[in-house]
Design an enzyme around this catalytic site. Structure first.
Site, mmCIF file in Angstrom:
data_model
loop_
_atom_site.group_PDB
_atom_site.id
_atom_site.type_symbol
_atom_site.label_atom_id
_atom_site.label_comp_id
_atom_site.label_asym_id
_atom_site.label_seq_id
_atom_site.Cartn_x
_atom_site.Cartn_y
_atom_site.Cartn_z
ATOM 1 N N CYS A 191 0.835 -1.197 0.000
ATOM 2 C CA CYS A 191 0.000 0.000 0.000
ATOM 3 C C CYS A 191 0.874 1.254 0.000
ATOM 4 C CB CYS A 191 -0.931 -0.015 1.208
ATOM 5 S SG CYS A 191 -2.184 1.293 1.188
ATOM 6 N N CYS A 192 1.854 1.275 0.880
ATOM 7 C CA CYS A 192 2.772 2.420 0.937
ATOM 8 C C CYS A 192 3.569 2.554 -0.360
ATOM 9 C CB CYS A 192 3.740 2.256 2.101
ATOM 10 S SG CYS A 192 3.042 2.546 3.738
ATOM 11 N N CYS A 209 -3.537 3.989 9.308
ATOM 12 C CA CYS A 209 -2.369 3.343 9.915
ATOM 13 C C CYS A 209 -1.715 4.177 11.014
ATOM 14 C CB CYS A 209 -1.331 3.028 8.841
ATOM 15 S SG CYS A 209 -1.954 2.011 7.482
ATOM 16 N N CYS A 214 7.553 3.850 5.933
ATOM 17 C CA CYS A 214 6.674 3.665 4.776
ATOM 18 C C CYS A 214 7.439 3.157 3.561
ATOM 19 C CB CYS A 214 5.953 4.963 4.431
ATOM 20 S SG CYS A 214 7.042 6.296 3.865
ATOM 21 N N CYS A 267 -1.150 8.341 7.411
ATOM 22 C CA CYS A 267 -2.490 8.038 6.922
ATOM 23 C C CYS A 267 -3.398 7.666 8.088
ATOM 24 C CB CYS A 267 -2.428 6.885 5.926
ATOM 25 S SG CYS A 267 -1.504 7.250 4.418
#
Length: 247
Positions: free
Chosen positions: A127-128, A211, A234, A208
């Site tokens: 995702c990162c 998280c 990240c 984010c």
């Protein structure tokens, strides 16, 4: 070019130059470091990244004092707290920054990799990677150096942070490396800068909303990031040697 000797990355002239610059700047104050890299060492080829998080105002203010046209790169992951986006706009206006670059993940990546917006749960690294690392890498390749707000006090993984690094792509400048949390607070207050609204709610490090959690007293400032997981970064601060790119 990356050179391997016995599966280890060999030193390059860039690594040596980063060490020399880091030693030179170690005793300098943050403003002097920034003025030298912006006006001399990397004039016209340097940008800064900002999360517009808890500590962001201090570094943004320092850069604005020197050159308000310095590119300021913000990774708009589409997962930020709305307070962060409001804070970004407030600081840009107050400091007179004229070159804000908002980077978003490619729409095709969103559709292909995270169509249900749940990737942060199953694979936070992935995702990162597509929301932050890929967009940033596509832009920072156009600069010789970029300015980061990382600090040694933030986490054990940053305790030995150098003022200048070479990550295999370019030079990274950490002018606040030896600042403490109190140094940041004092600077923000002394210069009448607004505080990120989530700080008073227990968020000393803000990423984010999916998280990031509040931090308990006495914990690392970044312990609320990916809480309960082994993940601590990240990925944008990994070198090409750590993430495997280019090897």
């Amino acid at each position: 070019m990356t050179v391997l000797i016995n599966n280890l990355v060999a030193d390059t002239p860039e690594h040596e130059y980063a060490r020399k610059l880091s030693a030179k700047y170690e005793g300098w104050n943050a403003e002097s470091i920034l003025r030298d890299v912006i006006e001399h060492e990397f004039a016209g080829t340097i940008a800064m990244t900002s999360s517009f998080g808890a500590d962001a105002a201090a570094l943004l203010h320092l850069v604005a004092k020197i050159d308000r046209t310095t590119p300021v790169i913000f990774l708009d992951t589409d997962r930020h707290f709305f307070q962060t986006l409001q804070y970004r706009d407030e600081l840009v206006e107050q400091l007179g920054l004229t070159n804000l670059v908002n980077l978003r993940p490619a729409l095709e990546d969103v559709r292909a990799l995270d169509p249900k917006n749940t990737l942060f749960q199953s694979d936070p690294d992935a995702c990162c990677n597509f929301r932050k690392t890929r967009p940033l890498a596509a832009v920072t390749k156009d600069y010789a150096a970029w300015i980061s707000g990382r600090k040694r006090h933030q986490a054990s993984t940053r305790a030995n942070l150098s003022v200048v690094e070479y990550d295999g792509r370019g030079f990274k400048i950490n002018p606040l490396a030896n600042w403490t949390a109190q140094d940041v607070t004092d600077y923000i207050r002394a210069n009448g800068l607004p505080e990120h609204p989530l700080v008073e709610q227990g968020y000393p490090s803000i990423g984010c909303f999916t998280c990031t959690k509040p931090v308990e007293a006495g914990q690392d400032a970044r312990s609320g990031r990916w809480a309960g997981q082994d993940k601590t970064e990240c990925g944008i601060h990994l070198s090409v040697y750590e993430d495997g790119e280019g090897i």
